[in-house]
Motif scaffolding. Sequence first.
Motif, PDB file in Angstrom:
ATOM      1  N   ARG A   1       1.822  24.284  -2.324  1.00 20.98           N
ATOM      2  CA  ARG A   1       0.963  23.572  -3.051  1.00 20.98           C
ATOM      3  C   ARG A   1      -0.219  23.727  -4.098  1.00 20.98           C
ATOM      4  N   MET A   2      -0.823  24.307  -3.258  1.00 24.20           N
ATOM      5  CA  MET A   2      -2.235  24.274  -4.270  1.00 24.20           C
ATOM      6  C   MET A   2      -2.726  26.058  -4.319  1.00 24.20           C
ATOM      7  N   GLY A   3      -1.424  27.067  -4.044  1.00 20.98           N
ATOM      8  CA  GLY A   3      -1.433  28.165  -4.534  1.00 20.98           C
ATOM      9  C   GLY A   3      -1.625  29.208  -5.656  1.00 20.98           C
TER      10      GLY A   3
ATOM     11  N   LEU B   1       1.089  -1.547   0.341  1.00 21.34           N
ATOM     12  CA  LEU B   1      -0.249   0.202   0.667  1.00 21.34           C
ATOM     13  C   LEU B   1       0.958   1.131   0.098  1.00 21.34           C
ATOM     14  N   GLU B   2       2.231   1.280   0.214  1.00 15.12           N
ATOM     15  CA  GLU B   2       3.003   2.040   0.044  1.00 15.12           C
ATOM     16  C   GLU B   2       3.119   3.565  -0.894  1.00 15.12           C
ATOM     17  N   PRO B   3       3.060   2.549  -1.757  1.00 17.93           N
ATOM     18  CA  PRO B   3       2.705   3.343  -3.095  1.00 17.93           C
ATOM     19  C   PRO B   3       1.738   3.642  -3.427  1.00 17.93           C
ATOM     20  N   PHE B   4       0.062   3.695  -3.128  1.00 18.56           N
ATOM     21  CA  PHE B   4      -0.630   4.150  -2.875  1.00 18.56           C
ATOM     22  C   PHE B   4      -1.175   5.270  -1.823  1.00 18.56           C
ATOM     23  N   TYR B   5      -0.497   5.116  -1.049  1.00 22.33           N
ATOM     24  CA  TYR B   5       0.191   6.453   0.322  1.00 22.33           C
ATOM     25  C   TYR B   5       0.651   7.305  -0.417  1.00 22.33           C
ATOM     26  N   THR B   6       2.320   7.043  -0.803  1.00 20.52           N
ATOM     27  CA  THR B   6       2.451   8.307  -1.619  1.00 20.52           C
ATOM     28  C   THR B   6       2.131   8.892  -3.083  1.00 20.52           C
ATOM     29  N   ALA B   7       1.581   8.272  -3.520  1.00 21.78           N
ATOM     30  CA  ALA B   7       0.807   9.087  -4.962  1.00 21.78           C
ATOM     31  C   ALA B   7      -0.194  10.364  -4.274  1.00 21.78           C
ATOM     32  N   VAL B   8      -0.966   9.225  -3.210  1.00 22.58           N
ATOM     33  CA  VAL B   8      -2.152   9.976  -2.565  1.00 22.58           C
ATOM     34  C   VAL B   8      -1.978  10.972  -1.844  1.00 22.58           C
ATOM     35  N   GLU B   9      -0.311  11.252  -1.027  1.00 24.13           N
ATOM     36  CA  GLU B   9      -0.724  12.207  -0.102  1.00 24.13           C
ATOM     37  C   GLU B   9      -0.057  13.184  -1.437  1.00 24.13           C
ATOM     38  N   GLY B  10       0.790  12.738  -2.365  1.00 20.89           N
ATOM     39  CA  GLY B  10       0.876  13.968  -3.465  1.00 20.89           C
ATOM     40  C   GLY B  10       0.551  14.530  -4.164  1.00 20.89           C
ATOM     41  N   VAL B  11      -1.099  14.423  -3.622  1.00 25.19           N
ATOM     42  CA  VAL B  11      -2.070  15.782  -3.464  1.00 25.19           C
ATOM     43  C   VAL B  11      -2.803  16.214  -2.459  1.00 25.19           C
ATOM     44  N   LEU B  12      -3.170  14.909  -1.422  1.00 25.34           N
ATOM     45  CA  LEU B  12      -4.425  15.677  -0.222  1.00 25.34           C
ATOM     46  C   LEU B  12      -2.754  15.103   0.484  1.00 25.34           C
ATOM     47  N   ILE B  13      -2.751  16.338   1.097  1.00 25.15           N
ATOM     48  CA  ILE B  13      -2.047  16.477   2.835  1.00 25.15           C
ATOM     49  C   ILE B  13      -2.833  16.933   3.967  1.00 25.15           C
ATOM     50  N   GLY B  14      -1.835  15.921   4.603  1.00 25.66           N
ATOM     51  CA  GLY B  14      -2.251  16.028   5.385  1.00 25.66           C
ATOM     52  C   GLY B  14      -2.879  15.149   6.287  1.00 25.66           C
ATOM     53  N   GLN B  15      -4.023  14.558   5.661  1.00 26.65           N
ATOM     54  CA  GLN B  15      -5.086  14.040   6.078  1.00 26.65           C
ATOM     55  C   GLN B  15      -4.707  12.237   5.576  1.00 26.65           C
ATOM     56  N   ARG B  16      -3.792  12.328   6.460  1.00 25.95           N
ATOM     57  CA  ARG B  16      -3.927  10.312   6.546  1.00 25.95           C
ATOM     58  C   ARG B  16      -4.659   9.719   7.000  1.00 25.95           C
ATOM     59  N   ARG B  17      -5.614  10.048   8.919  1.00 30.16           N
ATOM     60  CA  ARG B  17      -6.766   9.812   9.229  1.00 30.16           C
ATOM     61  C   ARG B  17      -7.666   9.675   8.495  1.00 30.16           C
TER      62      ARG B  17
ATOM     63  N   THR C   1      -9.339  11.662  -5.634  1.00 32.41           N
ATOM     64  CA  THR C   1      -7.908  10.701  -5.727  1.00 32.41           C
ATOM     65  C   THR C   1      -7.678   9.998  -5.737  1.00 32.41           C
ATOM     66  N   VAL C   2      -8.715   9.072  -4.290  1.00 31.49           N
ATOM     67  CA  VAL C   2      -8.821   7.584  -3.775  1.00 31.49           C
ATOM     68  C   VAL C   2      -9.237   7.215  -5.097  1.00 31.49           C
ATOM     69  N   ALA C   3      -9.904   6.852  -6.140  1.00 32.14           N
ATOM     70  CA  ALA C   3     -11.010   6.718  -7.258  1.00 32.14           C
ATOM     71  C   ALA C   3      -9.648   6.242  -8.814  1.00 32.14           C
ATOM     72  N   ARG C   4      -8.675   7.648  -8.682  1.00 36.35           N
ATOM     73  CA  ARG C   4      -7.423   7.645  -9.435  1.00 36.35           C
ATOM     74  C   ARG C   4      -6.653   6.954  -9.461  1.00 36.35           C
ATOM     75  N   ALA C   5      -6.629   6.726  -7.843  1.00 37.14           N
ATOM     76  CA  ALA C   5      -5.025   5.872  -7.340  1.00 37.14           C
ATOM     77  C   ALA C   5      -5.460   4.611  -6.779  1.00 37.14           C
ATOM     78  N   LEU C   6      -7.005   4.599  -7.306  1.00 36.63           N
ATOM     79  CA  LEU C   6      -6.756   3.105  -7.247  1.00 36.63           C
ATOM     80  C   LEU C   6      -7.749   2.231  -8.739  1.00 36.63           C
ATOM     81  N   ASP C   7      -7.735   2.796  -9.697  1.00 31.22           N
ATOM     82  CA  ASP C   7      -8.165   2.955 -10.924  1.00 31.22           C
ATOM     83  C   ASP C   7     -10.061   2.137 -10.893  1.00 31.22           C
ATOM     84  N   LEU C   8     -10.046   3.207 -10.298  1.00 32.60           N
ATOM     85  CA  LEU C   8     -11.905   2.747 -10.141  1.00 32.60           C
ATOM     86  C   LEU C   8     -12.063   4.026 -10.736  1.00 32.60           C
ATOM     87  N   SER C   9     -13.834   2.938 -11.685  1.00 35.71           N
ATOM     88  CA  SER C   9     -14.598   4.611 -12.621  1.00 35.71           C
ATOM     89  C   SER C   9     -14.655   5.387 -10.878  1.00 35.71           C
ATOM     90  N   PHE C  10     -15.197   5.991 -11.524  1.00 36.07           N
ATOM     91  CA  PHE C  10     -15.321   7.919 -10.162  1.00 36.07           C
ATOM     92  C   PHE C  10     -17.074   8.127 -10.898  1.00 36.07           C
TER      93      PHE C  10
END
Length: 325
Positions: free
Chosen positions: A193-195, A15-31, A62-71
């Motif tokens: 990152r988003m400014g 799952l580490e590549p998943f966490y790395t990819a998603v946290e590259g977009v979503l910051i500070g929301q690990r929980r 972002t989670v849907a895209r990282a998992l290659d699921l239709s959204f």
Amino acid sequence: MTDGATDADRLRAALEPFYTAVEGVLIGQRRLLDRLLIGLLTDGHVLLEGVPGLAKTLAVRTVARALDLSFKRVQFTPDLLPADVIGTQIYNPRTGEFTVKQGPVFANVVLADEINRAPAKVQSALLEAMAERQVTIGDSSLELPRPFFVLATQNPVEQEGTYPLPEAQVDRFMLKVLIDYPGRADELAILDRMGGVDSSTDLSPVLSAPQLEGLRRAADAVYVDAKVKGYLLDVVRATRHPAEYGLDLAGLIQLGASPRATISLHRAAKAHALLAGRNYVAPEDVKAMAPDVLRHRLVVSFEAEAEDLRPDHLVKQVLDRLPVP
């Protein structure tokens, strides 16, 4: 136990590549990310609650895209109709037949944005989909794609023009996750990152459907000892019969959690253990997941509301006072 622990570590490492990819977009929301994963691993729907601007919609997309699921995203509004969600029948005058036009519910991940802004008729259109993974259009029952998850959002403010979710639908959500403001360091990273005007981030799938299915099977296989299972059961039952457990909550809880909550807490605790790299459930897993599983299933009394006691406060009292095996 060693081989199992090694296997759990290996699955967690996947799952580490998943966490790395998603946290590259979503910051500070690990929980939040952990809770979304737990819902995905246990075939459970998730309700997200937080004030506007906390990236609830971005997190789901972002989670849907990282998992290659239709959204698909549905913006719930007061004028929305059930057909706008599940689909409808269209008459073809040339053939004299009806054809089904599928609605946005036909996707792996469906984001019901601001779900409490649509009336009960529209909210109930999701009930069959959430419970049976199918919808009925006309006289036809159509299977939904697998996996199928409803991730809904609602705001705790601006309640004018909203429609509270019926208890039957609230109970269909496995978890209700509360999202808070990010810390100062995280918000500074968000600003960096988003400014800018162009803050889009390209995200490629990092976890395939077969890999997700393997993780779901692994979560289901996590071991739960009889003592931990009894503790989990007592946590839920204490919300219904607090006096039996020596808890002074009489008159504060009008309606306790249902047996569906027991099943949900069992599944969520197993997924939480897997994310921690363990192949067994510890009491800490039950404690960690109990608020998210129970907060939306407790109906507090008028006395509790008068004392400003929310479900989270009552769940905390249960967890603090019940003996841990």
